[in-house]
Design a protein around this motif. Structure first.
Motif, PDB file in Angstrom:
ATOM      1  N   ARG A 109      14.591   1.060 -10.872  1.00 39.29           N
ATOM      2  CA  ARG A 109      13.986   1.030  -9.533  1.00 39.29           C
ATOM      3  C   ARG A 109      12.556   0.473  -9.520  1.00 39.29           C
ATOM      4  O   ARG A 109      11.615   1.153  -9.085  1.00 39.29           O
ATOM      5  CB  ARG A 109      13.969   2.421  -8.904  1.00 39.29           C
ATOM      6  CG  ARG A 109      15.292   3.064  -8.675  1.00 39.29           C
ATOM      7  CD  ARG A 109      15.893   2.633  -7.389  1.00 39.29           C
ATOM      8  NE  ARG A 109      17.220   3.239  -7.256  1.00 39.29           N
ATOM      9  CZ  ARG A 109      17.917   3.226  -6.182  1.00 39.29           C
ATOM     10  NH1 ARG A 109      17.459   2.659  -5.106  1.00 39.29           N
ATOM     11  NH2 ARG A 109      19.108   3.766  -6.148  1.00 39.29           N
ATOM     12  N   PRO A 110      12.371  -0.781  -9.983  1.00 44.29           N
ATOM     13  CA  PRO A 110      11.023  -1.358  -9.903  1.00 44.29           C
ATOM     14  C   PRO A 110      10.570  -1.430  -8.442  1.00 44.29           C
ATOM     15  O   PRO A 110      11.396  -1.457  -7.530  1.00 44.29           O
ATOM     16  CB  PRO A 110      11.197  -2.756 -10.511  1.00 44.29           C
ATOM     17  CG  PRO A 110      12.653  -3.050 -10.431  1.00 44.29           C
ATOM     18  CD  PRO A 110      13.358  -1.729 -10.473  1.00 44.29           C
ATOM     19  N   PRO A 111       9.257  -1.475  -8.199  1.00 41.21           N
ATOM     20  CA  PRO A 111       8.747  -1.452  -6.823  1.00 41.21           C
ATOM     21  C   PRO A 111       9.247  -2.609  -5.958  1.00 41.21           C
ATOM     22  O   PRO A 111       9.389  -2.457  -4.749  1.00 41.21           O
ATOM     23  CB  PRO A 111       7.225  -1.525  -6.985  1.00 41.21           C
ATOM     24  CG  PRO A 111       6.938  -1.353  -8.422  1.00 41.21           C
ATOM     25  CD  PRO A 111       8.203  -1.484  -9.199  1.00 41.21           C
ATOM     26  N   ASP A 112       9.520  -3.734  -6.562  1.00 44.80           N
ATOM     27  CA  ASP A 112       9.959  -4.909  -5.792  1.00 44.80           C
ATOM     28  C   ASP A 112      11.488  -4.982  -5.651  1.00 44.80           C
ATOM     29  O   ASP A 112      12.019  -5.977  -5.157  1.00 44.80           O
ATOM     30  CB  ASP A 112       9.444  -6.186  -6.448  1.00 44.80           C
ATOM     31  CG  ASP A 112      10.018  -6.403  -7.839  1.00 44.80           C
ATOM     32  OD1 ASP A 112      10.394  -5.405  -8.487  1.00 44.80           O
ATOM     33  OD2 ASP A 112      10.089  -7.560  -8.275  1.00 44.80           O
TER      34      ASP A 112
END
Length: 142
Positions: A109-112
């Motif tokens: 779940r990376p921010p982007d």
């Protein structure tokens, strides 16, 4: 007596994927699985990303389909899909890598992260893997 057939046409924005006379078509619509035989009542429904099973001459072929629509009219089944591949066209290792990448991105779940796109990529990879598995199973049943 010859078996009654219907025309199946599968089209994507990129190409005509399939066109032939077939006995039965099994798809997964938004409300569940549908089996289409000749003389089926007219129907339009939205398809989900999954496999399409095609029966002709007592044998089955399998195709992975990404989203789309199905129309049944006058003994013709038309599938308009974002993408469609016959099982024998699918690169199994590429599909496995795509599944792993999508799972890793969803887990990290990376921010982007575009979650909708990542989940769609995972569904496409799973459908492709399922198509290959079913095709192998059908070939083994002969």
């Amino acid at each position: 007596m010859a078996e009654k057939l219907q025309k199946l046409v599968v089209v994507t924005p990129a190409r005509l994927t399939f066109s032939d006379e077939v006995r039965m078509v099994v798809v997964r619509g938004v409300e569940g699985e549908l089996g289409i035989l000749p003389d089926h009542a007219p129907l339009i429904t939205r398809l989900v990303t999954d496999v399409v099973r095609i029966q002709k001459d007592g044998s089955w072929r399998v195709m992975a389909v990404s989203n789309g629509f199905l129309e049944v009219k006058n003994n013709q089944v038309t599938i308009l899909a974002d993408a469609a591949e016959l099982a024998e066209e699918i690169d199994l290792e590429r599909a496995r890598r795509a599944k792993e990448r999508a799972e890793e991105r969803l887990k990290a779940r990376p921010p982007d992260l575009d979650v909708v796109r990542a989940e769609a990529a995972l569904r496409r990879a799973l459908a492709r893997l399922k198509a290959v598995e079913l095709a192998q199973r059908y070939r083994g049943a002969r």
